[in-house]
Structures are given as structure tokens and as C-alpha cells.
Design an enzyme around this catalytic site. Structure first.
Site: not given
Ligand code: ATP
Ligand code: LTN
Length: 323
Positions: A195, A111, A192
Site C-alpha cells: 500500500k 522501514k 512486494k
Molecule cells: P503497508 O504497505 O502499509 O505496510 P501492506 O500492503 O503490506 O501495507 P498490511 O496491512 O501490512 O499490508 O497487511 C495486511 C495483510 O496482507 C498481511 O497479512 C500481509 O502479510 C498481507 N500482504 C501485504 N502485502 C502482501 C503481498 N504483496 N503479498 C501477499 N500478502 C501480502
């Protein structure tokens, strides 16, 4: 009864990766464990969001957590900033963590991208996360695969603290689902689903309508072969679709592959399975949006319950350190 805690950032629209990697486990396991689910708005500050957008996303996050099936009668759902012990314990833990171990965090490296302008909060982010977990004496932390390293740090900080100051914290364990622990972006299957990636066509949002889900799955990037085979390294796009189908149907992704002779049929079944899985969530979210007073009451009660547990742990930790 084991204690469970997990968190999600109100940093954008929730997606299929969040659901399969985390929320689905949360709602399935809430009946067996004493559960705390935290909307981590202080973590979301690390990327300098618009204040009004952050406020709105925080409430929307609560709507979605209820919509995926968390039951506020048995799970404590709360907003991190409403429990002041989170940043307070994070400070105590920052004084036990080292620069070296934080510098090794791959999520920070990705990041920050080496920029000097990156916020200091992004660097100490995993320590705040450790505080979230340790305050509740959580035994188990259900997360997606991307959080594995952060969980290792939380364990390490707990062990170190206990060794130095006495047995204060439960040492937590990660709980990572076997299938779909890392759902990949449909357009960029080597990254992955996220968001914050800004890949609207590659991200299935939990509130996407049936037509959008169908379109995104059908346009998912695969490869130039035709064989349906589960092989994440060589065939990331196809394997991701098989993982999604496996998670939606409770079947093994590699086994599922044998049933398909074309990408088209696979995509059609994935789209249908995801549409069916998400439809009830969307309907429930719509109902809740018309009843925001209930959502506000859930968060208020959640913060009170969380505060009771968190303040007791904080007091012990501070006292042990001589504060
Ligand atoms: P950002 O993109 O803002 O970092 P994010 O989409 O990665 O956000 P988080 O709020 O950081 O989401 O994570 C919430 C939960 O969802 C965490 O337990 C994280 O491991 C899980 N998670 C996020 N993205 C994935 C993915 N692509 N596949 C499986 N689990 C995920
Ligand atoms: N860092 C996590 C969100 C998070 C979390 C937590 C997860 C913050 N605090 C405590 C589990 C337990 C993420 O970005 N997914």
C-alpha cells in the site's frame, strides 16, 4: 474449534497482495474457525498519517473486508482502537521483550532505514501485534509471507510469558498460503506489492476497474527472454504473473508455465483471471458504500464481542504479573 485472528492496517488502498496473501484465506476459513479480524489503526499511526485520511481509511477498510466475503454473523470484525486492552497488553509485553530482539526485525530495519527520526512506535510495532494475537488466544494467524518474522516474535513472547508467569497465552501459529504468499509489484518485481510503496502502475488495487487491471498486467515488467518459466530468482516478473494466475485458478504456477509460449498470452490470461476474481468484490463494495449505517453497526458489534474476550485475557495476564 480453533481460534483465528489476523489484522490489516488502514494505511492505504487494499491491493491484490492483501487479497491473495490474507483476505481470501480469511474469508475461506471463517466457516471452520472462530475468527477475529482487526483493522489495526493504532499500527497505522506509526507512519504519522493525516488524521482525516486515517479515519476515512479505517471505515473503508471495514467496507473492503465485508466486500471480500467476511460474514459478520460468523466473524468478529473490529477496529483495534475500540478495544483498549490492545495497547494495555502491549505495554505488559514490552516489559518482557528485549531491545535486541526488536532490533532484529527486518521490517523495522527496512522501514526505518537507519533514521533517528523514525517513530518509537515503529520499533515496538511487533509487540503491539503480538498483543493483538495473544489477547484472543489465537491458535492460527493467517498472514502473507512478510509477517513470518513478526509471528515468530509473537510465539516467542507467549512462550516466555507462560514460562515466567504461568500458562496464560495460547502459542499461535502462522498460516501462510502456499501460492501467492508474496505478490510482487508489477513494475518492480523484486519488491512486494504494498500500500505504501507509491507504485500505482505496479499495484493492482481491489477497487481498480477492469480497464486499469488489464493495462497494469499488460505493462508488467518481465525480462528480455521469451521463455515462460517459473523461476522466481532468475525471472521474478514472469514468476509473479504465474503465481497470480496460479492463485486465481487454483493451479500450480510451475505447471501453468508449460502451457504458454509467449508473455503476451500469459499476460492476457492473468488480466482476465484477475478481472473476474475482483469484479464481484468491487460490486459488493459499491453496494456497501451506500449503506454505511450497516458498516458502522458491524464495527460496533464487533468491538463489543472482541472486548469480551480481550478483557478476560488481559485481566489474567495483568494479575499474573502482579498488577
Ligand atoms: P503497508 O504497505 O502499509 O505496510 P501492506 O500492503 O503490506 O501495507 P498490511 O496491512 O501490512 O499490508 O497487511 C495486511 C495483510 O496482507 C498481511 O497479512 C500481509 O502479510 C498481507 N500482504 C501485504 N502485502 C502482501 C503481498 N504483496 N503479498 C501477499 N500478502 C501480502
Ligand atoms: N503487522 C501486520 C498487521 C497486523 C497483524 C496483527 C497481522 C497487526 N496486528 C495481528 C496479524 C495479526 C502487517 O503489517 N501486515
Amino acid at each position: 474449534m480453533a481460534r483465528v485472528l489476523s489484522g490489516v492496517q488502514p494505511s492505504g488502498d487494499f491491493h491484490l497482495g492483501n487479497y491473495l496473501g490474507a483476505f481470501r484465506t480469511w474469508s475461506e476459513q471463517q466457516h471452520e474457525h472462530e475468527s477475529f479480524y482487526c483493522i489495526v489503526n493504532l499500527h497505522a499511526l506509526t507512519v504519522d498519517p493525516d488524521p482525516a485520511a486515517l479515519r476515512e481509511r479505517t471505515t473503508n477498510a471495514a467496507v473492503l473486508l465485508l466486500a471480500v466475503g467476511l460474514d459478520p454473523k460468523i466473524s468478529t470484525i473490529f477496529v483495534q482502537s475500540q478495544v483498549p486492552e490492545h495497547p494495555r497488553l502491549a505495554w505488559l509485553l514490552e516489559c518482557t521483550a528485549t531491545m535486541g530482539e526488536l532490533r532484529r526485525m527486518t521490517q523495522f530495519k527496512e522501514k526505518a532505514g537507519g533514521s533517528e527520526g523514525v517513530r518509537a512506535g515503529l520499533f515496538t510495532y511487533p509487540v503491539l501485534m503480538a498483543a493483538d494475537i495473544l489477547l484472543y488466544q489465537a491458535d492460527r494467524v493467517p498472514v502473507g509471507d512478510d509477517q513470518r518474522q513478526h509471528l515468530e516474535l509473537a510465539r516467542e513472547l507467549a512462550i516466555r510469558f507462560n514460562h515466567r508467569y504461568g500458562e496464560i497465552f495460547t502459542v499461535p501459529e502462522a498460516f501462510i498460503p502456499k501460492v501467492a504468499a508474496r505478490v510482487m509489484d508489477l513494475q518492480h518485481p523484486s519488491q512486494k506489492m504494498s500500500k505504501s510503496l507509491q507504485s500505482p502502475q505496479g499495484t493492482i488495487r481491489l477497487l481498480d476497474d477492469d480497464e486499469a487491471i488489464d493495462r497494469k498486467v499488460r505493462r508488467a515488467v518481465t525480462d528480455t527472454e521469451t521463455e515462460v518459466r517459473y523461476d522466481p530468482a532468475a525471472k521474478p516478473g514472469v514468476s509473479n504473473l504465474l503465481e497470480i494466475l496460479g492463485a486465481a485458478s487454483g493451479k500450480d504456477p510451475a505447471e501453468l508455465a508449460h502451457a504458454y509460449s509467449s508473455y503476451r498470452q500469459l499476460k492476457s490470461d492473468v488480466a482476465e483471471a484477475v478481472v473476474e476474481m475482483l469484479r464481484p468484490i468491487r460490486a459488493r463494495a459499491r453496494e456497501l458504500t451506500d449503506d454505511m449505517a450497516t458498516v458502522a453497526a458491524v464495527l460496533e458489534e464487533g468491538a463489543a464481542r472482541a472486548h469480551e474476550v480481550a478483557s478476560a485475557t488481559y485481566a489474567k495476564a495483568a494479575e499474573a504479573m502482579g498488577i
